[in-house]
Design a protein around this motif. Structure first.
Motif, PDB file in Angstrom:
ATOM      1  N   LYS A  37      18.621  59.662  16.977  1.00  0.00           N
ATOM      2  CA  LYS A  37      18.787  58.293  16.479  1.00  0.00           C
ATOM      3  C   LYS A  37      17.802  58.065  15.333  1.00  0.00           C
ATOM      4  CE  LYS A  37      18.209  53.459  17.773  1.00  0.00           C
ATOM      5  NZ  LYS A  37      17.656  52.548  18.791  1.00  0.00           N
ATOM      6  N   GLN A  38      18.252  57.337  14.334  1.00  0.00           N
ATOM      7  CA  GLN A  38      17.401  57.080  13.177  1.00  0.00           C
ATOM      8  C   GLN A  38      17.463  55.603  12.816  1.00  0.00           C
ATOM      9  OE1 GLN A  38      18.722  58.852   9.471  1.00  0.00           O
ATOM     10  NE2 GLN A  38      16.622  59.081   8.733  1.00  0.00           N
TER      11      GLN A  38
ATOM     12  N   VAL B  70       4.931  65.269  20.907  1.00  0.00           N
ATOM     13  CA  VAL B  70       4.968  66.001  19.646  1.00  0.00           C
ATOM     14  C   VAL B  70       4.712  65.041  18.514  1.00  0.00           C
ATOM     15  CG1 VAL B  70       6.414  67.328  18.087  1.00  0.00           C
ATOM     16  CG2 VAL B  70       6.640  67.632  20.562  1.00  0.00           C
ATOM     17  N   LYS B  71       3.872  65.467  17.588  1.00  0.00           N
ATOM     18  CA  LYS B  71       3.657  64.615  16.436  1.00  0.00           C
ATOM     19  C   LYS B  71       3.835  65.423  15.162  1.00  0.00           C
ATOM     20  CE  LYS B  71       0.939  60.783  14.846  1.00  0.00           C
ATOM     21  NZ  LYS B  71      -0.190  59.889  15.092  1.00  0.00           N
ATOM     22  N   VAL B  72       4.718  64.933  14.313  1.00  0.00           N
ATOM     23  CA  VAL B  72       4.930  65.504  12.999  1.00  0.00           C
ATOM     24  C   VAL B  72       4.589  64.425  11.986  1.00  0.00           C
ATOM     25  CG1 VAL B  72       6.562  66.583  11.419  1.00  0.00           C
ATOM     26  CG2 VAL B  72       6.778  66.984  13.885  1.00  0.00           C
ATOM     27  N   THR B  73       3.653  64.733  11.102  1.00  0.00           N
ATOM     28  CA  THR B  73       3.259  63.736  10.114  1.00  0.00           C
ATOM     29  C   THR B  73       3.582  64.243   8.714  1.00  0.00           C
ATOM     30  OG1 THR B  73       1.008  64.618  10.072  1.00  0.00           O
ATOM     31  CG2 THR B  73       1.431  62.786  11.557  1.00  0.00           C
ATOM     32  N   GLN B  74       3.892  63.300   7.840  1.00  0.00           N
ATOM     33  CA  GLN B  74       4.157  63.620   6.445  1.00  0.00           C
ATOM     34  C   GLN B  74       3.163  62.854   5.588  1.00  0.00           C
ATOM     35  OE1 GLN B  74       8.885  63.745   7.340  1.00  0.00           O
ATOM     36  NE2 GLN B  74       8.350  63.873   5.188  1.00  0.00           N
TER      37      GLN B  74
ATOM     38  N   LEU C 223      12.745  64.847   4.820  1.00  0.00           N
ATOM     39  CA  LEU C 223      12.360  64.880   6.227  1.00  0.00           C
ATOM     40  C   LEU C 223      11.882  66.263   6.612  1.00  0.00           C
ATOM     41  CD1 LEU C 223      15.404  62.853   7.496  1.00  0.00           C
ATOM     42  CD2 LEU C 223      13.052  62.131   7.771  1.00  0.00           C
ATOM     43  N   CYS C 224      10.747  66.289   7.294  1.00  0.00           N
ATOM     44  CA  CYS C 224      10.192  67.525   7.807  1.00  0.00           C
ATOM     45  C   CYS C 224      10.431  67.564   9.320  1.00  0.00           C
ATOM     46  CB  CYS C 224       8.699  67.569   7.513  1.00  0.00           C
ATOM     47  SG  CYS C 224       7.830  68.948   8.249  1.00  0.00           S
TER      48      CYS C 224
ATOM     49  N   PHE D  89      11.111  65.444  14.314  1.00  0.00           N
ATOM     50  CA  PHE D  89      11.038  65.040  12.921  1.00  0.00           C
ATOM     51  C   PHE D  89       9.840  64.159  12.609  1.00  0.00           C
ATOM     52  CE2 PHE D  89      14.984  66.381  10.858  1.00  0.00           C
ATOM     53  CZ  PHE D  89      15.683  66.869  11.945  1.00  0.00           C
ATOM     54  N   GLY D  90       9.392  64.258  11.370  1.00  0.00           N
ATOM     55  CA  GLY D  90       8.397  63.341  10.847  1.00  0.00           C
ATOM     56  C   GLY D  90       9.055  62.042  10.401  1.00  0.00           C
ATOM     57  N   PRO D  91       8.260  61.084   9.917  1.00  0.00           N
ATOM     58  CA  PRO D  91       8.785  59.772   9.543  1.00  0.00           C
ATOM     59  C   PRO D  91       9.532  59.757   8.218  1.00  0.00           C
ATOM     60  CG  PRO D  91       6.439  59.870   9.136  1.00  0.00           C
ATOM     61  CD  PRO D  91       6.799  61.148   9.819  1.00  0.00           C
TER      62      PRO D  91
END
Lengths: 112, 114
Positions: A36-37, B2-6, B90-91, B105-107
Motif C-alpha cells: 500500500k502506498q 526494518v528501516k530504509v531511509t533515503q 524509491l529504494c 521500501f524507503g519513503p
C-alpha cells in the motif's frame, strides 16, 4: 517477461462498504506481494502469498492467491478512510531471486 | 522493524548536474534496489545489487549508475540529469537469495530536474 495487470484502475467506495481488487499475472507466480502506498510516500508491505489457494488476513484486509497461482485478490471489509491509497501487487515469477515486477497500482478512495 | 531511509524527500536540480541519491538500510539485507515511479508507468527497476560492490541492470538503467561500497548503503547516481529523469525514486532492500524475502521500501525522493 512478467506482466501484472491490476483491476480496477481506480475505485471510490463509501465508508463501511466492502471491496475487492485484483492482480492478474501472465505467468505462474512464485511469490505475490501486496503493498500500500500513500500519495507521495514509500510502499508499505501488507502481505505475501506463495502457495496456490493460500489466504492471509491482517485486520480487515484479506488476500488470496488462486490455485493456479496466476491471480490474487485483495478484499477489504468495512472500508475506512485510512484504507485509502494506492495498492500495488508485486510478483516474483522466476523463483530464483528477489527481483520483483510490479503492477501499475489501484487507487482507492473512501468517502466518509 | 526494518528501516530504509533515503537522503532527501524532495530535490530540485538543473539539467546537466550530477545527482546523488543515497539509501541506507539497517537490517543487514543483502539485496538493495532502486526504482523510479511515474504516473501510468508504475514502478520500474533501475538497478539492483545482491552484494557489496555487485550491481546488475534493471529494466531502465540508461542514464543512471549505482554504487554499493558498504552493505547498508546503495547510491543512485545521475551522471548528467535531464528533465525526463524528473520522477519519484524509491529504494528498497530485502534479505538474500537463500530466503526469498519481502522488499522493504524507503519513503521516496521526489526529484525535479529543471
Amino acid at each position: 517477461s512478467q506482466e501484472l495487470e491490476q483491476s480496477p484502475q481506480s475505485l471510490i467506495v463509501q465508508e463501511g462498504k466492502n471491496l475487492t481488487i485484483n492482480c492478474t499475472s501472465s505467468k505462474t507466480l512464485y511469490g505475490l506481494y501486496w503493498y500500500k502506498q500513500k500519495y507521495g510516500e514509500g510502499l508499505i508491505f501488507l502481505m505475501m502469498l506463495q502457495k496456490g489457494g493460500e489466504e492471509k488476513s491482517h485486520e480487515k484486509i484479506t488476500a488470496k492467491l488462486d490455485e493456479k497461482k496466476q491471480q490474487s485478490s485483495l478484499h477489504i471489509t468495512a472500508s475506512q478512510p485510512s484504507h485509502a491509497g494506492i495498492y500495488l501487487c508485486g510478483a516474483d515469477s522466476t523463483g530464483a531471486n528477489s527481483k520483483l515486477t510490479f503492477g501499475k497500482g489501484i487507487t482507492l478512495s473512501v468517502r466518509p | 522493524d526494518v528501516k530504509v531511509t533515503q537522503s532527501s524527500r524532495y530535490l530540485v536540480k538543473r539539467t546537466g548536474e550530477k545527482v546523488f541519491l543515497e539509501c541506507v538500510q539497517d537490517m543487514d539485507h543483502e539485496n538493495m534496489f532502486w526504482y523510479r515511479q511515474d504516473p501510468g508507468l508504475g514502478l520500474r527497476l533501475i538497478y539492483f545489487s545482491y552484494d557489496v560492490k555487485m550491481k546488475e541492470k534493471g529494466d531502465i538503467p540508461e542514464g543512471y549508475s549505482v554504487s554499493r561500497e558498504k552493505k547498508e548503503r546503495f547510491s543512485l547516481i545521475l551522471e548528467s540529469a535531464s528533465t525526463n529523469q524528473t520522477s519519484m525514486y524509491l529504494c528498497a532492500s530485502s534479505p538474500g537469495l537463500v530466503v526469498r524475502g519481502t522488499q522493504y521500501f524507503g519513503p521516496g525522493t521526489r526529484l525535479l530536474v529543471l
